[in-house]
Design a protein around this motif. Structure first.
Motif, PDB file in Angstrom:
ATOM      1  N   LEU A   1       0.823  -1.217   0.000  1.00 47.24           N
ATOM      2  CA  LEU A   1       0.000   0.000   0.000  1.00 47.24           C
ATOM      3  C   LEU A   1       0.855   1.265   0.000  1.00 47.24           C
ATOM      4  O   LEU A   1       0.368   2.336  -0.314  1.00 47.24           O
ATOM      5  CB  LEU A   1      -0.927   0.031   1.215  1.00 47.24           C
ATOM      6  CG  LEU A   1      -2.199  -0.789   1.109  1.00 47.24           C
ATOM      7  CD1 LEU A   1      -2.961  -0.753   2.429  1.00 47.24           C
ATOM      8  CD2 LEU A   1      -3.089  -0.288  -0.027  1.00 47.24           C
TER       9      LEU A   1
ATOM     10  N   THR B   1      -3.713   5.356   5.451  1.00 48.83           N
ATOM     11  CA  THR B   1      -4.337   5.890   4.239  1.00 48.83           C
ATOM     12  C   THR B   1      -5.093   7.182   4.505  1.00 48.83           C
ATOM     13  O   THR B   1      -5.214   8.018   3.612  1.00 48.83           O
ATOM     14  CB  THR B   1      -5.286   4.856   3.597  1.00 48.83           C
ATOM     15  OG1 THR B   1      -6.236   4.430   4.582  1.00 48.83           O
ATOM     16  CG2 THR B   1      -4.508   3.662   3.068  1.00 48.83           C
TER      17      THR B   1
ATOM     18  N   MET C   1       1.106   3.114  -3.977  1.00 51.07           N
ATOM     19  CA  MET C   1       0.911   1.664  -3.990  1.00 51.07           C
ATOM     20  C   MET C   1       1.765   1.011  -5.066  1.00 51.07           C
ATOM     21  O   MET C   1       2.020   1.603  -6.117  1.00 51.07           O
ATOM     22  CB  MET C   1      -0.557   1.320  -4.258  1.00 51.07           C
ATOM     23  CG  MET C   1      -1.495   1.716  -3.167  1.00 51.07           C
ATOM     24  SD  MET C   1      -3.168   1.061  -3.396  1.00 51.07           S
ATOM     25  CE  MET C   1      -3.705   1.908  -4.853  1.00 51.07           C
TER      26      MET C   1
END
Length: 101
Positions: free
Chosen positions: A29, A49, A91
């Motif tokens: 990620l 995130t 990512m």
């Protein structure tokens, strides 16, 4: 004899830690910004995130659990940062493919 406590080995251990909402590991990620290893002490600089992520403790705890007790690792410090801000461009291609599947 090679030590297990290298940034690359630690990165491999961290691939076992998944973002619970996305189901993708935190390395792919792009959440891991830096790994420093010094005499068995590991310092990780990472992000999430989104700021205020309700799974903050789950993910940071997962990082600690993935590393604590491993050979050649004496201690683990996790620093959560918000700069640079995470974006989907961070990512890996594997993570992008997994999320598009």
């Amino acid at each position: 004899m090679e030590t297990l406590a290298t940034a690359e080995h630690i990165r491999e251990h961290l691939k076992l830690v998944l973002d619970p909402e996305l189901g993708v590991n935190i390395v792919d990620l792009g959440l891991i910004y830096r790994i420093d290893v010094s005499d068995g002490d590991v310092a990780i600089r990472m992000t999430l995130t989104t700021p205020g992520c309700p799974l903050h403790d789950t993910i940071v705890g997962g990082v600690r659990r993935a590393l604590e007790g491993k050979k050649d690792i004496k201690g683990v410090k996790v620093e959560l940062v918000w700069e640079p801000r995470w974006s989907p461009e961070m990512m890996t291609e594997a993570a992008k493919a997994q999320l598009n599947a």
